[in-house]
Design a protein around this motif. Structure first.
Motif, mmCIF file in Angstrom:
data_model
loop_
_atom_site.group_PDB
_atom_site.id
_atom_site.type_symbol
_atom_site.label_atom_id
_atom_site.label_comp_id
_atom_site.label_asym_id
_atom_site.label_seq_id
_atom_site.Cartn_x
_atom_site.Cartn_y
_atom_site.Cartn_z
ATOM 1 N N ALA A 30 0.831 -1.206 0.000
ATOM 2 C CA ALA A 30 0.000 0.000 0.000
ATOM 3 C C ALA A 30 0.865 1.255 0.000
ATOM 4 C CB ALA A 30 -0.937 -0.014 1.206
ATOM 5 N N HIS A 31 1.958 1.215 0.762
ATOM 6 C CA HIS A 31 2.846 2.375 0.798
ATOM 7 C C HIS A 31 3.537 2.561 -0.545
ATOM 8 C CE1 HIS A 31 5.126 5.545 2.678
ATOM 9 N NE2 HIS A 31 6.273 4.979 2.323
ATOM 10 N N ALA A 32 3.954 1.470 -1.169
ATOM 11 C CA ALA A 32 4.585 1.564 -2.486
ATOM 12 C C ALA A 32 3.624 2.166 -3.507
ATOM 13 C CB ALA A 32 5.067 0.185 -2.941
ATOM 14 N N LEU A 33 2.373 1.779 -3.452
ATOM 15 C CA LEU A 33 1.381 2.361 -4.354
ATOM 16 C C LEU A 33 1.247 3.862 -4.116
ATOM 17 C CD1 LEU A 33 -1.467 -0.324 -4.272
ATOM 18 C CD2 LEU A 33 0.242 0.039 -6.071
ATOM 19 N N ASP A 34 1.259 4.267 -2.856
ATOM 20 C CA ASP A 34 1.168 5.689 -2.535
ATOM 21 C C ASP A 34 2.344 6.480 -3.105
ATOM 22 O OD1 ASP A 34 -1.199 5.312 -1.157
ATOM 23 O OD2 ASP A 34 -0.244 5.243 0.822
ATOM 24 N N THR A 252 19.519 -4.587 -7.150
ATOM 25 C CA THR A 252 18.629 -3.693 -6.415
ATOM 26 C C THR A 252 19.420 -2.411 -6.221
ATOM 27 O OG1 THR A 252 17.543 -5.535 -5.281
ATOM 28 C CG2 THR A 252 17.332 -3.362 -4.276
ATOM 29 N N VAL A 253 18.872 -1.275 -6.601
ATOM 30 C CA VAL A 253 19.599 -0.011 -6.714
ATOM 31 C C VAL A 253 18.988 0.986 -5.737
ATOM 32 C CG1 VAL A 253 20.333 1.803 -8.293
ATOM 33 C CG2 VAL A 253 19.978 -0.528 -9.159
ATOM 34 N N ASN A 254 19.818 1.468 -4.791
ATOM 35 C CA ASN A 254 19.250 2.267 -3.700
ATOM 36 C C ASN A 254 19.820 3.673 -3.546
ATOM 37 O OD1 ASN A 254 17.394 0.331 -2.879
ATOM 38 N ND2 ASN A 254 18.823 -0.647 -1.466
ATOM 39 N N VAL A 271 14.834 -1.690 -9.976
ATOM 40 C CA VAL A 271 14.240 -2.268 -8.772
ATOM 41 C C VAL A 271 14.926 -1.632 -7.570
ATOM 42 C CG1 VAL A 271 13.746 -4.390 -7.511
ATOM 43 C CG2 VAL A 271 13.882 -4.425 -10.017
ATOM 44 N N THR A 272 14.138 -1.092 -6.642
ATOM 45 C CA THR A 272 14.718 -0.362 -5.523
ATOM 46 C C THR A 272 13.941 -0.591 -4.243
ATOM 47 O OG1 THR A 272 15.350 1.834 -4.706
ATOM 48 C CG2 THR A 272 13.419 1.722 -6.151
ATOM 49 N N ASP A 273 14.679 -0.583 -3.128
ATOM 50 C CA ASP A 273 14.051 -0.621 -1.814
ATOM 51 C C ASP A 273 13.459 0.730 -1.435
ATOM 52 O OD1 ASP A 273 14.854 -3.316 -1.259
ATOM 53 O OD2 ASP A 273 16.872 -2.587 -0.788
ATOM 54 N N TYR A 274 13.857 1.779 -2.159
ATOM 55 C CA TYR A 274 13.443 3.149 -1.850
ATOM 56 C C TYR A 274 12.810 3.796 -3.079
ATOM 57 C CZ TYR A 274 16.311 2.531 2.307
ATOM 58 O OH TYR A 274 16.840 2.067 3.490
ATOM 59 N N PRO A 275 11.576 3.433 -3.393
ATOM 60 C CA PRO A 275 10.924 4.036 -4.561
ATOM 61 C C PRO A 275 10.791 5.546 -4.463
ATOM 62 C CG PRO A 275 9.698 2.117 -3.774
ATOM 63 C CD PRO A 275 10.732 2.420 -2.746
ATOM 64 N N ASP A 276 10.762 6.076 -3.255
ATOM 65 C CA ASP A 276 10.647 7.532 -3.095
ATOM 66 C C ASP A 276 11.881 8.242 -3.652
ATOM 67 O OD1 ASP A 276 12.113 6.280 -1.006
ATOM 68 O OD2 ASP A 276 11.732 7.931 0.378
ATOM 69 N N ARG A 277 13.052 7.662 -3.442
ATOM 70 C CA ARG A 277 14.279 8.280 -3.953
ATOM 71 C C ARG A 277 14.290 8.280 -5.482
ATOM 72 N NH1 ARG A 277 18.699 5.095 -0.118
ATOM 73 N NH2 ARG A 277 17.907 5.860 1.903
ATOM 74 N N LEU A 278 13.907 7.156 -6.061
ATOM 75 C CA LEU A 278 13.908 7.071 -7.518
ATOM 76 C C LEU A 278 12.838 7.974 -8.113
ATOM 77 C CD1 LEU A 278 15.033 5.852 -10.083
ATOM 78 C CD2 LEU A 278 13.588 3.831 -9.717
ATOM 79 N N ARG A 279 11.689 8.057 -7.478
ATOM 80 C CA ARG A 279 10.632 8.945 -7.961
ATOM 81 C C ARG A 279 11.111 10.392 -7.961
ATOM 82 N NH1 ARG A 279 6.855 8.937 -11.234
ATOM 83 N NH2 ARG A 279 6.062 6.976 -10.382
ATOM 84 N N ARG A 280 11.779 10.817 -6.890
ATOM 85 C CA ARG A 280 12.288 12.193 -6.831
ATOM 86 C C ARG A 280 13.293 12.454 -7.939
ATOM 87 N NH1 ARG A 280 12.139 11.366 -1.134
ATOM 88 N NH2 ARG A 280 14.359 10.831 -1.107
#
Length: 289
Positions: A30-34, A252-254, A271-280
């Motif tokens: 759910a958090h990843a979707l957000d 996996t790229v972080n 593929v990342t453990d931190y989608p927020d970083r990649l989105r930014r």
């Protein structure tokens, strides 16, 4: 002049958003979707009573799982952590708390009480969202083909029932999963995972193919994409895969620096453990020079 982003890059949330929320859990998804991921990567195995459940390791790990209580008094299988998924029933697996990691490798927000979900439950959450499912089937070369077929068939049945066939890619390090999927379930995308370990000399992971040219081997087994470990991903590999018509999904790229580098290489997904970083990074005006 700053360098333009060469092409859209898909954001794949690793086990949901493993760096931010407990992995392979509904709260994590759910958090990843957000966060606006393009794909959710998740891992599946099959319980002793035939239910497809989510967990990365074939054996329940104390790194991210904690026993609470036996499913019944004096259950000889308890404690369950440390046991194999395929040796435990769904009821036994349901008692395990998957919401708190026991080490600080990630900056996770814990979700105490989160349970190991079934694939059906994950599909119910993800089906309404505009997101791809990257479903990794957790087997290894010691398994007989009958067990691979059992897990694959059970997984595919759930995905088809959820009407997610067109939005799902099946992933595996054990490429026998992919050859079986090619022959029996060709309507699904098939992603050839590989890492240094699975490319070692004499490897049993690649369904009998040589590790000398993994892109060519992946093409030969009918993979629809390749997903190499980040340390193996080079501009030459990306070019070779694209020439063969295979998208490249690097894992996996972080770090922002590595995300920038692989985006410039022209990979199709990260593929990342931190989608927020990649989105930014991807929504900024440009990548840094």
């Amino acid at each position: 002049m700053p360098a333009e982003i060469p092409a859209p890059v898909e954001i794949h949330g690793h086990r949901g958003a493993r760096g931010l929320r407990p992995e392979n859990t509904l709260p994590g998804f759910a958090h990843a979707l957000d966060l606006g991921v393009d794909a959710i990567e998740l891992d599946v195995g099959r319980s002793a009573d035939g239910v497809v459940v989510l967990n990365h390791d074939q054996t329940l790990s104390p790194a991210n799982l904690t026993d609470t209580a036996p499913v019944r008094p004096d259950d000889p299988a308890y404690p369950y952590v440390g046991k194999k998924i395929r040796d435990l029933t769904l009821a036994q697996l349901r008692t395990v708390d998957a919401g708190v990691r026991r080490h600080d490798r990630f900056t996770q927000t814990p979700v105490p009480g989160a349970r190991i979900p079934t694939l059906t439950e994950a599909c119910e959450l993800l089906s309404p969202a505009d997101v791809t499912l990257s479903v990794e089937l957790k087997t290894d070369p010691t398994w007989p083909l009958t067990e691979i077929d059992d897990l694959l068939t059970a997984t595919v049945d759930v995905l088809k029932s959820a009407d997610l066939t067109k939005r799902t890619r099946l992933l595996a390090f054990d490429w026998r999963v992919l050859t079986t999927a090619r022959d029996r379930h060709p309507e699904f995308g098939r992603v050839a995972l590989y890492e240094r370990k699975t490319l070692a000399e004499g490897t049993p992971w690649l369904a009998g193919h040589s590790p000398e040219n993994p892109v060519a081997a992946a093409s030969a087994i009918g993979a629809t994409a390749v997903s190499p470990e980040h340390v193996l991903t080079t501009p030459a590999l990306v070019d070779q895969a694209h020439a063969a018509g295979l998208p490249v999904i690097v894992w996996t790229v972080n770090t922002p620096e590595d995300m920038t580098r692989f985006t410039k290489y022209g990979v199709d997904a990260i593929v990342t453990d931190y989608p927020d970083r990649l989105r930014r990074l991807l929504t900024g005006p440009h990548l840094a020079d």
